[in-house]
Design a protein around this motif. Structure first.
Motif, PDB file in Angstrom:
ATOM      1  N   SER A  63       0.830  -1.200   0.000  1.00 30.51           N
ATOM      2  CA  SER A  63       0.000   0.000   0.000  1.00 30.51           C
ATOM      3  C   SER A  63       0.871   1.258   0.000  1.00 30.51           C
ATOM      4  O   SER A  63       0.533   2.245  -0.650  1.00 30.51           O
ATOM      5  N   THR A  64       2.003   1.216   0.680  1.00 29.21           N
ATOM      6  CA  THR A  64       2.923   2.346   0.681  1.00 29.21           C
ATOM      7  C   THR A  64       3.512   2.545  -0.708  1.00 29.21           C
ATOM      8  O   THR A  64       3.642   3.675  -1.180  1.00 29.21           O
ATOM      9  N   ASP A  65       3.848   1.448  -1.403  1.00 24.66           N
ATOM     10  CA  ASP A  65       4.386   1.546  -2.752  1.00 24.66           C
ATOM     11  C   ASP A  65       3.362   2.147  -3.707  1.00 24.66           C
ATOM     12  O   ASP A  65       3.702   2.964  -4.565  1.00 24.66           O
TER      13      ASP A  65
ATOM     14  N   ALA B 204       3.817   5.614  -5.760  1.00 24.68           N
ATOM     15  CA  ALA B 204       3.712   5.639  -7.217  1.00 24.68           C
ATOM     16  C   ALA B 204       2.707   6.704  -7.659  1.00 24.68           C
ATOM     17  O   ALA B 204       2.946   7.431  -8.625  1.00 24.68           O
ATOM     18  N   ALA B 205       1.599   6.811  -6.953  1.00 18.99           N
ATOM     19  CA  ALA B 205       0.591   7.818  -7.290  1.00 18.99           C
ATOM     20  C   ALA B 205       1.160   9.218  -7.106  1.00 18.99           C
ATOM     21  O   ALA B 205       0.911  10.119  -7.918  1.00 18.99           O
ATOM     22  N   ARG B 206       1.938   9.422  -6.067  1.00 16.67           N
ATOM     23  CA  ARG B 206       2.558  10.739  -5.844  1.00 16.67           C
ATOM     24  C   ARG B 206       3.535  11.069  -6.959  1.00 16.67           C
ATOM     25  O   ARG B 206       3.601  12.196  -7.431  1.00 16.67           O
TER      26      ARG B 206
ATOM     27  N   HIS C 285       1.669  12.017 -10.084  1.00 17.59           N
ATOM     28  CA  HIS C 285       1.102  13.358  -9.938  1.00 17.59           C
ATOM     29  C   HIS C 285       2.179  14.412 -10.158  1.00 17.59           C
ATOM     30  O   HIS C 285       1.950  15.412 -10.838  1.00 17.59           O
ATOM     31  N   LYS C 286       3.344  14.178  -9.603  1.00 19.78           N
ATOM     32  CA  LYS C 286       4.444  15.130  -9.742  1.00 19.78           C
ATOM     33  C   LYS C 286       4.874  15.248 -11.205  1.00 19.78           C
ATOM     34  O   LYS C 286       5.122  16.349 -11.704  1.00 19.78           O
ATOM     35  N   ILE C 287       4.952  14.106 -11.905  1.00 20.45           N
ATOM     36  CA  ILE C 287       5.337  14.115 -13.314  1.00 20.45           C
ATOM     37  C   ILE C 287       4.306  14.877 -14.138  1.00 20.45           C
ATOM     38  O   ILE C 287       4.650  15.714 -14.979  1.00 20.45           O
ATOM     39  N   ARG C 288       3.021  14.615 -13.894  1.00 19.11           N
ATOM     40  CA  ARG C 288       1.957  15.324 -14.617  1.00 19.11           C
ATOM     41  C   ARG C 288       2.025  16.814 -14.359  1.00 19.11           C
ATOM     42  O   ARG C 288       1.831  17.628 -15.259  1.00 19.11           O
ATOM     43  N   LYS C 289       2.308  17.174 -13.124  1.00 21.71           N
ATOM     44  CA  LYS C 289       2.388  18.585 -12.761  1.00 21.71           C
ATOM     45  C   LYS C 289       3.538  19.262 -13.499  1.00 21.71           C
ATOM     46  O   LYS C 289       3.391  20.374 -14.005  1.00 21.71           O
TER      47      LYS C 289
END
Length: 85
Positions: free
Chosen positions: A63-65, A69-71, A74-78
């Motif tokens: 769940s931490t992984d 990964a979602a973070r 999000h950072k890449i999209r930003k």
């Protein structure tokens, strides 16, 4: 004379059954919250969440992984959105 003085000073009158039940219910709720807070502070972590070595279990690692990964996504999209401007 004193009985009329005390009755005029009493704003709420006699307690009805609802007020009594509500008051004791609030006491029970407060005691339950104190027990929950105390157990979260004083009780040790159970063996289910710890691995054999006392480490975090596999489910928590996964769940931490997923969260990490979602973070990252999000950072890449930003950053890509910033580049387009």
């Amino acid at each position: 004379m004193e009985s009329t003085t005390t009755s005029t000073l009493d704003k709420f009158g006699e307690e009805d059954i609802f007020s009594t039940v509500l008051r004791y219910g609030l006491y029970v709720g407060a005691i339950f919250q104190l027990i929950c807070i105390g157990s979260s502070i004083f009780l040790p972590i159970s063996q289910e969440t710890q691995g054999n070595d006392g480490e975090i279990g596999e489910e928590q690692k996964q769940s931490t992984d997923i969260i990490n990964a979602a973070r990252r996504q999000h950072k890449i999209r930003k950053l890509e959105k910033k580049k387009r401007r």
